[in-house]
Design a protein around this motif. Structure first.
Motif, PDB file in Angstrom:
ATOM      1  N   UNK A 224     -14.394  -3.437   5.519  1.00  0.00           N
ATOM      2  CA  UNK A 224     -15.486  -2.623   4.971  1.00  0.00           C
ATOM      3  C   UNK A 224     -15.718  -1.369   5.808  1.00  0.00           C
ATOM      4  N   UNK A 225     -15.703  -1.520   7.144  1.00  0.00           N
ATOM      5  CA  UNK A 225     -15.887  -0.367   8.032  1.00  0.00           C
ATOM      6  C   UNK A 225     -14.737   0.626   7.850  1.00  0.00           C
ATOM      7  N   UNK A 226     -13.515   0.122   7.749  1.00  0.00           N
ATOM      8  CA  UNK A 226     -12.357   1.002   7.553  1.00  0.00           C
ATOM      9  C   UNK A 226     -12.444   1.752   6.231  1.00  0.00           C
ATOM     10  N   UNK A 227     -12.921   1.070   5.200  1.00  0.00           N
ATOM     11  CA  UNK A 227     -13.058   1.728   3.891  1.00  0.00           C
ATOM     12  C   UNK A 227     -14.125   2.815   3.928  1.00  0.00           C
ATOM     13  N   UNK A 228     -15.243   2.550   4.626  1.00  0.00           N
ATOM     14  CA  UNK A 228     -16.275   3.585   4.749  1.00  0.00           C
ATOM     15  C   UNK A 228     -15.719   4.818   5.445  1.00  0.00           C
ATOM     16  N   UNK A 229     -14.959   4.578   6.512  1.00  0.00           N
ATOM     17  CA  UNK A 229     -14.373   5.710   7.241  1.00  0.00           C
ATOM     18  C   UNK A 229     -13.355   6.456   6.373  1.00  0.00           C
ATOM     19  N   UNK A 230     -12.583   5.718   5.591  1.00  0.00           N
ATOM     20  CA  UNK A 230     -11.574   6.365   4.742  1.00  0.00           C
ATOM     21  C   UNK A 230     -12.239   7.205   3.651  1.00  0.00           C
ATOM     22  N   UNK A 231     -13.361   6.763   3.119  1.00  0.00           N
ATOM     23  CA  UNK A 231     -14.069   7.546   2.104  1.00  0.00           C
ATOM     24  C   UNK A 231     -14.527   8.882   2.670  1.00  0.00           C
ATOM     25  N   UNK A 235     -13.274  12.608   1.440  1.00  0.00           N
ATOM     26  CA  UNK A 235     -14.240  13.613   0.993  1.00  0.00           C
ATOM     27  C   UNK A 235     -14.160  14.901   1.799  1.00  0.00           C
ATOM     28  N   UNK A 236     -13.849  14.820   3.078  1.00  0.00           N
ATOM     29  CA  UNK A 236     -14.045  15.962   3.983  1.00  0.00           C
ATOM     30  C   UNK A 236     -12.766  16.558   4.558  1.00  0.00           C
ATOM     31  N   UNK A 237     -11.595  15.933   4.314  1.00  0.00           N
ATOM     32  CA  UNK A 237     -10.343  16.450   4.884  1.00  0.00           C
ATOM     33  C   UNK A 237      -9.270  16.541   3.804  1.00  0.00           C
ATOM     34  N   UNK A 238      -8.158  17.182   4.194  1.00  0.00           N
ATOM     35  CA  UNK A 238      -6.985  17.264   3.312  1.00  0.00           C
ATOM     36  C   UNK A 238      -5.862  16.370   3.816  1.00  0.00           C
ATOM     37  N   UNK A 239      -6.186  15.401   4.662  1.00  0.00           N
ATOM     38  CA  UNK A 239      -5.174  14.462   5.141  1.00  0.00           C
ATOM     39  C   UNK A 239      -4.560  13.706   3.968  1.00  0.00           C
ATOM     40  N   UNK A 240      -3.278  13.396   4.086  1.00  0.00           N
ATOM     41  CA  UNK A 240      -2.623  12.628   3.025  1.00  0.00           C
ATOM     42  C   UNK A 240      -3.157  11.195   3.001  1.00  0.00           C
ATOM     43  N   UNK A 241      -2.882  10.500   1.902  1.00  0.00           N
ATOM     44  CA  UNK A 241      -3.339   9.117   1.772  1.00  0.00           C
ATOM     45  C   UNK A 241      -2.738   8.250   2.876  1.00  0.00           C
ATOM     46  N   UNK A 242      -1.479   8.457   3.176  1.00  0.00           N
ATOM     47  CA  UNK A 242      -0.826   7.660   4.228  1.00  0.00           C
ATOM     48  C   UNK A 242      -1.420   7.971   5.604  1.00  0.00           C
ATOM     49  N   UNK A 251      -2.679  -1.366   7.841  1.00  0.00           N
ATOM     50  CA  UNK A 251      -1.296  -1.596   8.273  1.00  0.00           C
ATOM     51  C   UNK A 251      -0.279  -0.850   7.415  1.00  0.00           C
ATOM     52  N   UNK A 252      -0.668  -0.485   6.197  1.00  0.00           N
ATOM     53  CA  UNK A 252       0.244   0.248   5.320  1.00  0.00           C
ATOM     54  C   UNK A 252      -0.556   0.992   4.267  1.00  0.00           C
ATOM     55  N   UNK A 253       0.089   1.979   3.646  1.00  0.00           N
ATOM     56  CA  UNK A 253      -0.585   2.725   2.592  1.00  0.00           C
ATOM     57  C   UNK A 253      -0.851   1.836   1.376  1.00  0.00           C
ATOM     58  N   UNK A 254       0.075   0.942   1.065  1.00  0.00           N
ATOM     59  CA  UNK A 254      -0.107   0.083  -0.112  1.00  0.00           C
ATOM     60  C   UNK A 254      -1.280  -0.878   0.095  1.00  0.00           C
ATOM     61  N   UNK A 255      -1.414  -1.422   1.312  1.00  0.00           N
ATOM     62  CA  UNK A 255      -2.535  -2.320   1.588  1.00  0.00           C
ATOM     63  C   UNK A 255      -3.854  -1.554   1.545  1.00  0.00           C
ATOM     64  N   UNK A 256      -3.841  -0.327   2.059  1.00  0.00           N
ATOM     65  CA  UNK A 256      -5.031   0.528   2.001  1.00  0.00           C
ATOM     66  C   UNK A 256      -5.438   0.760   0.549  1.00  0.00           C
ATOM     67  N   UNK A 267      -8.633   4.328  -7.201  1.00  0.00           N
ATOM     68  CA  UNK A 267      -7.617   4.548  -6.176  1.00  0.00           C
ATOM     69  C   UNK A 267      -8.137   5.589  -5.194  1.00  0.00           C
ATOM     70  N   UNK A 268      -7.600   5.651  -3.987  1.00  0.00           N
ATOM     71  CA  UNK A 268      -8.023   6.699  -3.046  1.00  0.00           C
ATOM     72  C   UNK A 268      -7.854   8.105  -3.631  1.00  0.00           C
ATOM     73  N   UNK A 269      -6.775   8.317  -4.365  1.00  0.00           N
ATOM     74  CA  UNK A 269      -6.534   9.635  -4.944  1.00  0.00           C
ATOM     75  C   UNK A 269      -7.597   9.976  -5.975  1.00  0.00           C
ATOM     76  N   UNK A 270      -7.933   9.019  -6.841  1.00  0.00           N
ATOM     77  CA  UNK A 270      -8.976   9.265  -7.849  1.00  0.00           C
ATOM     78  C   UNK A 270     -10.334   9.487  -7.189  1.00  0.00           C
ATOM     79  N   UNK A 271     -10.587   8.760  -6.120  1.00  0.00           N
ATOM     80  CA  UNK A 271     -11.849   8.933  -5.399  1.00  0.00           C
ATOM     81  C   UNK A 271     -11.945  10.348  -4.832  1.00  0.00           C
TER      82      UNK A 271
END
Length: 294
Positions: A224-231, A235-242, A251-256, A267-271
């Motif tokens: 949950x903490x990792x997901x909050x940070x990823x959101x 929202x605020x950067x142009x970092x790639x999904x990976x 541990x991996x982009x697919x698990x994320x 999906x992260x991209x849709x978000x």
């Protein structure tokens, strides 16, 4: 004349982190309506005689003479007797401690141990505590507390597998410390084994106690903490999904992506696309909108 002397190693007196708050004796004779209940202290039931069942959180366990039933705080339980052979038992209410049974199921919150081979010993201590509380002679509270320490020490020694006694106050502090560690180090590689080592608990006991205080297991809280940070990064950067997956500890982009979609049905991209369309909308507002959209 023979004389044998045994020296003690001198470790000092190791008091248990608990207080005996009551001793009671009961005979289940069928005229008592048993209902499941829980309380914020542990209970130890020693079956003097009879047969019946112990119900712990919807599970039924048969009990008989010389069984000792240990139930941790905040666990629903009750007992049922066999009418032809009614249960008779002594109960100790113990405040300030819980037990780590070190089981492999991850959910053990009670234990049933038969002490037929130590019946004379355990029967004596329970009866002595009952007699002291009934008679209330001078210093009976101190005697009962000391007898409780003897009983708990016997449990730790003779259970057949490790049983640890943990102070309730310490449990609160340890779970809080583990939560703070996750909050600060979520991007690192963290396993349940590692968190249990830091807590000095078995991993199974850590799962149960952490969930009791925070409503989820340590690993689910970590996700949950990792997901909050990823959101926030979406929202605020142009970092790639990976890159975001890696920087938030997945541990991996697919698990994320799987975890993200399971959490908010996007999906992260849709978000990220929704975030750009929403402009200044906050993460919480976007999450609410995404739920409505789904």
């Amino acid at each position: 004349m023979g004389n044998v002397r045994y020296w003690l190693p001198g470790k000092g007196r190791g008091e248990i982190p608990a207080k005996l708050i009551y001793v009671s004796s009961s005979i289940y004779e069928g005229d008592w309506s048993s209902m499941r209940h829980s309380h914020n202290f542990a209970e130890l039931f020693y079956v003097r005689s009879g047969r019946g069942n112990f119900i712990v959180e919807n599970e039924i366990y048969p009990v008989k003479q010389d069984d000792l039933v240990i139930v941790n705080p905040n666990v629903e339980h009750t007992e049922l007797s066999v009418s032809s052979d009614p249960l008779e038992y002594v109960v100790l209410g113990v405040e300030g401690m819980s037990f780590d049974f070190g089981d492999q199921s991850g959910s053990r919150n009670h234990e049933i141990i038969n002490y037929r081979n130590q019946r004379d010993e355990l029967f004596f201590y329970f009866n002595a505590m009952l007699r002291e509380t009934e008679n209330k002679e001078d210093n009976y509270e101190d005697i009962c507390q000391n007898l409780l320490e003897v009983v708990v020490t016997i449990l730790m020694r003779n259970s057949g597998h490790p049983i640890l006694v943990v102070a309730t106050q310490r449990v609160n502090k340890v779970c809080s410390r583990i939560k703070r560690y996750i909050d600060s180090n979520y991007s690192e590689e963290i396993s349940l084994d590692y968190l249990a080592e830091k807590a000095h608990f078995s991993k199974y006991y850590l799962v149960h106690t952490f969930a009791k205080y925070y409503g989820m297991s340590p690993i689910n809280y970590l996700i949950e903490v990792r997901l909050r940070a990823s959101k926030e990064l979406l929202e605020t950067t142009d970092l790639s999904i990976s890159q975001i997956a890696e920087s938030t500890g997945f541990s991996s982009q697919s698990y994320f992506s799987q975890s993200f979609r399971r959490s908010c049905d996007l999906t992260p991209r849709d978000y990220r696309l929704l975030a750009k369309k929403s402009g200044s909308m906050t993460s919480g507002e976007m999450f609410n909108n995404s739920e409505k959209k789904s």
